[in-house]
Every structure is written in C-alpha cells, then in structure tokens.
Write an enzyme that holds these catalytic residues in place. Structure first.
Site, short mmCIF file in Angstrom:
data_model
loop_
_atom_site.label_atom_id
_atom_site.label_comp_id
_atom_site.label_asym_id
_atom_site.label_seq_id
_atom_site.Cartn_x
_atom_site.Cartn_y
_atom_site.Cartn_z
N VAL A 501 0.82 -1.21 0.00
CA VAL A 501 0.00 0.00 0.00
C VAL A 501 0.86 1.26 0.00
O VAL A 501 2.06 1.23 0.25
CB VAL A 501 -0.96 0.00 1.20
CG1 VAL A 501 -1.88 -1.19 1.15
CG2 VAL A 501 -0.20 0.03 2.53
N GLU A 502 0.21 2.39 -0.30
CA GLU A 502 0.85 3.71 -0.39
C GLU A 502 2.02 3.71 -1.37
O GLU A 502 3.07 4.31 -1.15
CB GLU A 502 1.31 4.21 0.99
CG GLU A 502 0.16 4.61 1.89
CD GLU A 502 0.61 5.31 3.16
OE1 GLU A 502 1.82 5.60 3.29
OE2 GLU A 502 -0.23 5.57 4.03
N GLY A 503 1.83 3.05 -2.49
CA GLY A 503 2.88 2.95 -3.50
C GLY A 503 3.63 1.65 -3.37
O GLY A 503 4.36 1.46 -2.40
#
Length: 826
Positions: A501-503
């Site tokens: 997540v988050e990239g």
C-alpha cells in the site's frame, strides 16, 4: 626541473580549487595570477608558457558571459530541450511536492553536517507521554489479537468505542477542534506501541491520521468545512475513509477513470449546480464502517458552469457522506488474516453540491497537488511506524526466546548461526527506529520530506519483512503454529500489506526515490529544467547559462572529491564528530561525492533515457537511501546521548549501509550502457577497487548479548513496545521467562556438574533432574521450587496451541468437554 615543479603546482592548485569548490570566477583569477607569475618569473621555454596560456585562454573567455551564452549556452539549450524527458502535470506536481531536507545535502557531494546535527532531538511532551502510558497501554490491554483475527475478524465494539472516545483518530487534529494535536514524533510512537500488539488495530488507527479527510481539510479546507467536519472527526461522530485506488488504476493514480461532471441537479429537494459522480474504488481502509468518504476523481465542466476556460479540470478531491444516494459500500476485503475494516466503494450517478469539493471550487483540479504534498508526511509516519513496531516486538521476543530455548545444553542464541541472525535483526531495527524518529523530528521542525518519505516507505517496510523472516527462522515451530499462544504469525502475515500500500515497493524503489530526488534535490537540475521551459527565451538562456556552468563546476568538483576520497580511504574528508563514529561521517562524505558525480554523468549522457532504465535508477536510489539511513543512525546515536553500549549496533548498521552503497555503485557501473564512461567513472569512484567491507562477525555475539539479556540497551532498542507483564501479553511473559532463565542458570549448571556428570542424577527431563538433585542434596528445596517455577514459565512460552477440528472453523461457537468435566466455549 623548475618547469615540472611549476606544472605540478599548477595542477595541484587546479585540483585544490575544484575540491574546495572555489567557483568559476575565483578559480580563473587564482590560476591567472599564478600563470602570470610563472610567465614573468618562472624558468622554461617560451613555447611551454605559450602552451599553458593556450590552455588557460578558453577558461578566461568563458568568464565573458555574453560571449559564453552566445557560443555555448544558447546552442546547448536547444540540445538540452530535446534530451529532457517528457513530464506530465501530475509528474511535475509530484516532483515539486514537499521540501528538500537532508536528502538535498547528500546530493551535494559535501553535506553540511551541522544542518543535521544541530536539529533538536525529538521528545515527547508530558501530555504525549501520559497518553502513551495511559490510554495507549489501556488499549493494548484490551486487545486479544487471536480473538480479533480468528474468531471475530474484526475489532470488538468496545475497542472501537475506546479508540473514538480517547481520540486515537484525532492525533493530527488541532485542540481547538477537539483533537489531540500531537507531534509527528508522538503520533509515530503511539503507532509503534499499538503495532507491537496488533497490526489490525494499528492499521485501523493510522488511516484517519494519515492521508485522508482530516489532513486535507486542515491544509486546504474552507473555514466552514473545518468547523463542521473536524470536531465531528475528532469526537468519532464521523468515521472517515479515503478513496483513491480502483480496479483499473493502482500506482498510476494520475490516470483515474472516476469522473465528476459539473451539471444541474436536485439535491435535498432543490435544483442546484453540483457534481455528478461515477466511481469504483477498492482497498479502501475503514470503508465498510465509514460515514464520510474522501473521494478523488477527475472533474469535467462540459457546460462551463464554473466559468473557467477549459472543461477538464483534472483530479479533484471532495467529501461525500456515506448516505448520499447512489453510493454502495461493498463487502469487506480480508488482508491476509489481518481483518482491519477494508473494502470497495461504488458510486453511480451520485450528485453532490459544489461545496463538497475540499476548499471549494477554487480547489477544483488541485487534487493531485493536494495529495502528493500531504503524502510526503503521512508516508514518513504510518507504514514505517507499523513496521518498526512489529520489528521491535519481533526482536524483543526473539532475543528472549533464544535465551530460554535450549538445545545441546545451551541457549540457541549462543550458536554462531543464530547469533548472526539476531545481530542483523537488532541492527536493522536500530536503523528503522533511527530513520523513524529523526525524520518525524524533522517534520515537527517544519519539513515535508518527500524523498525521505519514499526511502522510509520502501526500506523500513523491507527491513520489516526481513526481520519477520528472521524471527520465524529463530523461533521455528513457535512462530508457525497459529493460536492464542502465537505472537509472530499474524505480524508475519501482515508484512506484505505494508509492502503493497501507499505505492508498491518495486515502484517506489525503481521510479520514485531516485527519480524524484535527482530533480528535486539536485542543486542545479531543477534550475536547468525551469530555465529550459521558460517562455521568456532571453531570460531562459540567461538562467540556463548560470545553472549550466554552475553544474559543470559542481560535477568537476565531485569527480575530484570522489577520487581523492577513495584514494585516501576517506581520510582527507573532515568529520564533524571526533570519536568512535568519526569514520562513518567521513565515508558518507566520500560516497556522497561519488554518488553526485555518477548521477551527473548518468543524467548528462543518458538524458531522458535514464527514466526508462529503471534498474539503474533503482541502484542510484539505493545508494542515496543507504547514505540517508546511515546519517539517521548517526544522528539518532547523538540524540540518545552516545550510549557506549549501543556502539556495536551503530557500527553494524553503518557498515552494512555503506557496504550496500558501495556494492550498488559497483553494480551501477557494471551495467551502465555507455562503457567508456563507465570506465572513466570507475577510475574516479573506485581507483583502489572495492575497499569497504561488510560488518565483521565479531559484532554478532556482542549484539546478540545485548538483546538476549535484560538491560538498558535492550530496552532502548525496543522502546515504546507494549511489554507490560500480564497474563495475555506475550512480550511481557517472554521477558519474565528470560529473567527466570538467567537466574536459574547457576542452579542448572550445578545439577549438570555435580549431578549429571557424576551419575547422581540420571533423569533425562528437567523436572526429573530437579527431583533427583534435591533428593541427592545438590540443590535446596527453595532452589528446586525456583527451578520448577522457571520450567513452568518457559514451557508455557515454548508450548504451542492445538485445536479440536471444529475450532478451526472461524466464527464457530460451541462447547468442548475438557478433562475434569470443565468446558471451554469456542
């Protein structure tokens, strides 16, 4: 002979001026004075002096700026424009987001250490410490992770109520709106403690405090929006979520297919100008229970009702109540048996007023800029803190387990192979905690470090994955067998969530860290790019000329610094600190110059093609990351007062990171496509070959002893985890068992020496040995009781769970008949 000496002096002065970054004009003046002196007073043939003047004249002419611009800069600008990679608006906004901090210094080739070392050490206020010691401990005490992950697949209602009541979702909200208004460092420490207890609870808490409605409202919301939503978010009356990712768009968030059309429509019984939304989102944390949805979409105004010139405004962010007609909250996702609330959201013809846009219509189309500006802060806190909390818990438990678990009549932690694993676990945890604490301290100092955010997101979560694997290796079956007694399994399963997540980590490493840093942090590249795109051509040429020749001098200086730093094994470099860490500062300076030089050569020779060579970018990003993390280790050591006991951790961490920097530079040169430039760079970066070594094996027993024994170093390394001694806290229990094991070691040794080896004790198991040793008078009754209590506590830790087959069906409720007629509800 005299001519040779003058030549040697001339060359030495050139190199010294380059090393000292004297500047183009100053260097010309100094060299000119020297050459005039040599011409008048020096011996040597006229032709030799003429040659020197011929070599010097171009440099002299280059100081005539109008001539330089006409002959060189104007022409090279045309070539440079063709070399520039294409850049979308979203890419440019991402590059310009946040601030440049220590990452910028590492791009200079000669970092100013005072900038880092003078920064205040992060500290908790009395209020923040009281929260960690009070509500945070109480929340951890309420958590039963097996109940959450296996039986309920959710947090209990009382835990949710406690989270809302005590303000865990309001750490970033100012007090005037009813929030806690904690520092970034305190926010991080809270997450570390909760993550050491439950990844599910930590994930539930970080989202409202990271990139989401509250943070976006604080920075971009209208006063009316702030006054309405923030108090409700602080009290928990509103539960937020934020929808960005969808089935067709993940990391490429700039290509959102979700749309909002400005049009007329009916809202709450009256016709207004609003936005008709159609969207499909997934992986949205808190979506199943959210009452207010932060939504990213692409805004269009085909009828130009907003009064603008164009019709495509771009990515926009709005707040939409859950009960708005047309919204469907889907069923829940299950993230590798870590059941934090997460699921899809679907919107069909959802009509909202214009004031749903965060900040109002003036912020229409500004959504991507809003997101990337605030993501730089959230990425430094949420996932790095969760990973650090998990790593600290794993090291704390593994160190103790390796002390109490015995094989071949000795603790398993005393075997060299296990020592090596424990040492690298501890050193990596030290790196993680250093990066987390120092970077959040910088945020509290006003920074929004976008490049370090990528470094922390990638490397700390990857270190977390490595530590989870190592903990499993050391604890073996104890970590594998799930159940109420297992304190590793769910954390191990949660690791890929942070990776994803988050990239995604692959994307972060190969595109973001170096790709963003090379433009954002480099002292000249962004100036050159801005000059090249300046619509005022004359001003653009002037600015480009200044940046270009500044860049040329910068590259030459770093080439010289790299060469002499390498040839002298960094001893020519000054360190700001005298003591056992001196050499690490010197080596970081040396690698900084080598990295800056390699970066300039790569960008100059490959141009826009470098953007496609992701493996090269990833390796340069690794070099930057290694230097950044080593710097954080050194600053953290200073912040903690230079405790001598921590030096083995500092040495292992710095050596491993700088060795990684060396190896990635070497790999970069091996794979650089322009081979003659690769050879030139190798001469200037590694003139003596690869001289930096990885951590020595001698550090392994020193570090493993730190974490296998109670003491300040162990507690400092694992600070802020939940280790309170109580029946349901495994970290407290394994610590207690370790302390009992240490106290029992002299008694056990006496039994072996005086009993087993002499034949007076023949039992094979410890309970039998205790009984026979007491009967033989080898140990006293009190010592026998001590050993029995120690054995009971150790076996309670070592034993694993077993189940009736029906118990393994999640959510089943029935009674199981136990020995003695008692029952257990499952």
């Amino acid at each position: 002979m005299v001519s040779a000496l003058w030549l040697l002096l001339f060359v030495s002065l050139v190199l010294w001026l380059a090393y000292q970054r004297a500047g183009f004009v100053k260097a010309t003046i100094v060299l000119g004075v020297l050459l005039v002196g040599y011409t008048i007073f020096g011996a040597g043939p006229i032709w030799w002096k003429a040659v020197l003047w011929a070599l010097f004249t171009p440099q002299l002419l280059l100081n005539i700026r109008p001539l330089r611009r006409s002959l060189i800069s104007r022409r090279f600008l045309r070539v440079y424009k063709r070399m520039l990679p294409s850049m979308s608006t979203t890419e440019r906004e991402a590059l310009e987001a946040g601030t440049v901090w220590w990452d910028g210094e590492l791009f200079t080739g000669g970092p100013d250490w005072n900038k880092l070392l003078s920064a205040k050490a992060p500290v908790l206020t009395a209020e923040e410490q009281a929260f960690i010691d009070g509500p945070c401990d109480e929340l951890c005490r309420m958590i039963d992770d097996w109940d959450i992950t296996h039986r309920r697949a959710d947090l209990p209602p009382e835990v949710f109520d406690f989270i809302k009541k005590k303000g865990f979702w309001a750490m970033i909200i100012p007090k005037k709106f009813g929030g806690l208004e904690f520092s970034a460092y305190a926010h991080s420490c809270v997450v570390v403690k909760i993550a050491s207890r439950s990844a599910t609870a930590a994930s539930t808490i970080v989202v409202p405090n990271s990139l989401g409605p509250a943070e976006l409202l604080l920075h971009y919301g209208s006063e009316e929006q702030k006054n309405h939503f923030l108090p409700r978010l602080a009290r928990g009356d509103e539960i937020p979520c934020f929808g960005l990712t969808g089935p067709r768009v993940g990391s490429d968030a700039g290509s959102l297919p979700d749309t909002g059309i400005v049009c007329k429509g009916f809202y709450q019984g009256r016709e207004i100008t609003g936005i008709r939304l159609n969207f499909s989102k997934r992986y949205i944390t808190l979506a199943p229970i959210a009452t207010i949805i932060g939504l990213a979409f692409r805004l269009f105004d085909p009828e130009k009702l907003l009064g603008g010139v164009g019709t495509d405004y771009g990515i926009t962010v709005a707040l939409v109540p859950r009960n708005t007609p047309g919204i469907t909250i889907g069923r829940r996702h299950l993230s590798l048996n870590n059941p934090f609330q997460n699921g899809p959201i679907l919107g069909r013809d959802v009509f909202v007023p214009l004031d749903a846009v965060i900040g109002g219509t003036k912020m229409a189309g500004q959504g991507w800029r809003m997101l990337v500006e605030q993501l730089s802060v959230g990425r430094c806190i949420s996932l790095p803190s969760i990973a650090t909390g998990g790593a600290k818990g794993a090291v704390y438990s593994t160190g103790a387990y390796a002390r109490i678990r015995r094989q071949f009549n000795m603790p398993i932690g005393r075997f060299e192979g296990v020592e090596a694993v424990i040492a690298r676990m501890a050193a990596r945890t030290y790196i993680m905690d250093a990066a987390r604490s120092v970077t959040t301290g910088a945020i509290d100092g006003g920074e929004k470090p976008s490049v370090p955010a990528g470094i922390l997101k990638y490397h700390i979560t990857e270190f977390g994955r490595m530590i989870a694997n190592d903990a499993m290796d050391v604890q073996g079956g104890k970590g594998i067998m799930l159940g109420p007694k297992n304190y590793l399994g769910r954390g191990y399963q949660a690791v890929p969530v942070s990776i994803t997540v988050e990239g995604a980590n692959i994307l972060t490493r190969s595109l973001i860290i170096f790709g963003q840093g090379a433009v954002r942090c480099h002292p000249w590249v962004l100036k050159e790019m801005n000059a090249a795109k300046d619509p005022d051509h004359a001003r653009g040429v002037r600015d480009f000329d200044s940046a270009l020749f500044g860049h040329i001098g910068f590259t030459i200086s770093n080439a010289v610094r790299s060469f002499f730093g390498a040839i002298t094994l960094s001893r020519i470099v000054k360190s700001p600190i005298k003591g056992p860490t001196t050499r690490y500062y010197e080596h970081i300076n040396r690698f900084s110059a080598s990295f800056a030089f390699a970066t300039d050569v790569a960008m100059l020779s490959l141009g826009g093609y470098l953007k496609k060579k992701e493996t090269l970018s990833a390796r340069l990003g690794d070099v930057l990351s290694s230097m950044y993390l080593a710097s954080m280790v050194l600053k953290h050591y200073e912040n903690q007062g230079r405790p001598e006991a921590d030096l083995p951790l500092v040495e292992y961490a710095c050596r491993q990171l700088l060795y990684q920097a060396q190896e990635q530079l070497h790999s970069f040169l091996r794979n650089f496509p322009v081979r003659w430039l690769a050879t030139l760079m190798r001469v200037l970066i590694f003139p003596r070959g690869l001289t930096y070594s990885a951590p020595s094996d001698r550090l392994n027993p020193r570090i493993s002893e730190l974490v296998m024994n109670p003491g300040e170093a162990r507690e400092r390394l694992c600070q802020y985890i939940y280790r309170t001694l109580e029946p349901t806290n495994h970290l407290g229990l394994v610590q207690q068992a370790m302390e009992f094991a240490i106290a029992a070691e002299p008694i056990e040794k006496r039994i072996r020496v005086e009993g087993v080896k002499t034949g007076r004790v023949t039992a094979l198991d410890l309970p039998g040995q205790i009984r026979e040793a007491q009967a033989a008078g080898i140990i006293s009754e009190a010592e026998a009781a001590q050993l029995r209590e120690y054995d009971r506590k150790v076996m309670d830790i070592i034993n694993v769970d077993d189940f009736d087959p029906r118990e393994l069906v999640a959510g089943s409720t029935y009674e199981i008949q136990l020995d003695g007629g008692s029952t257990r509800v499952a």
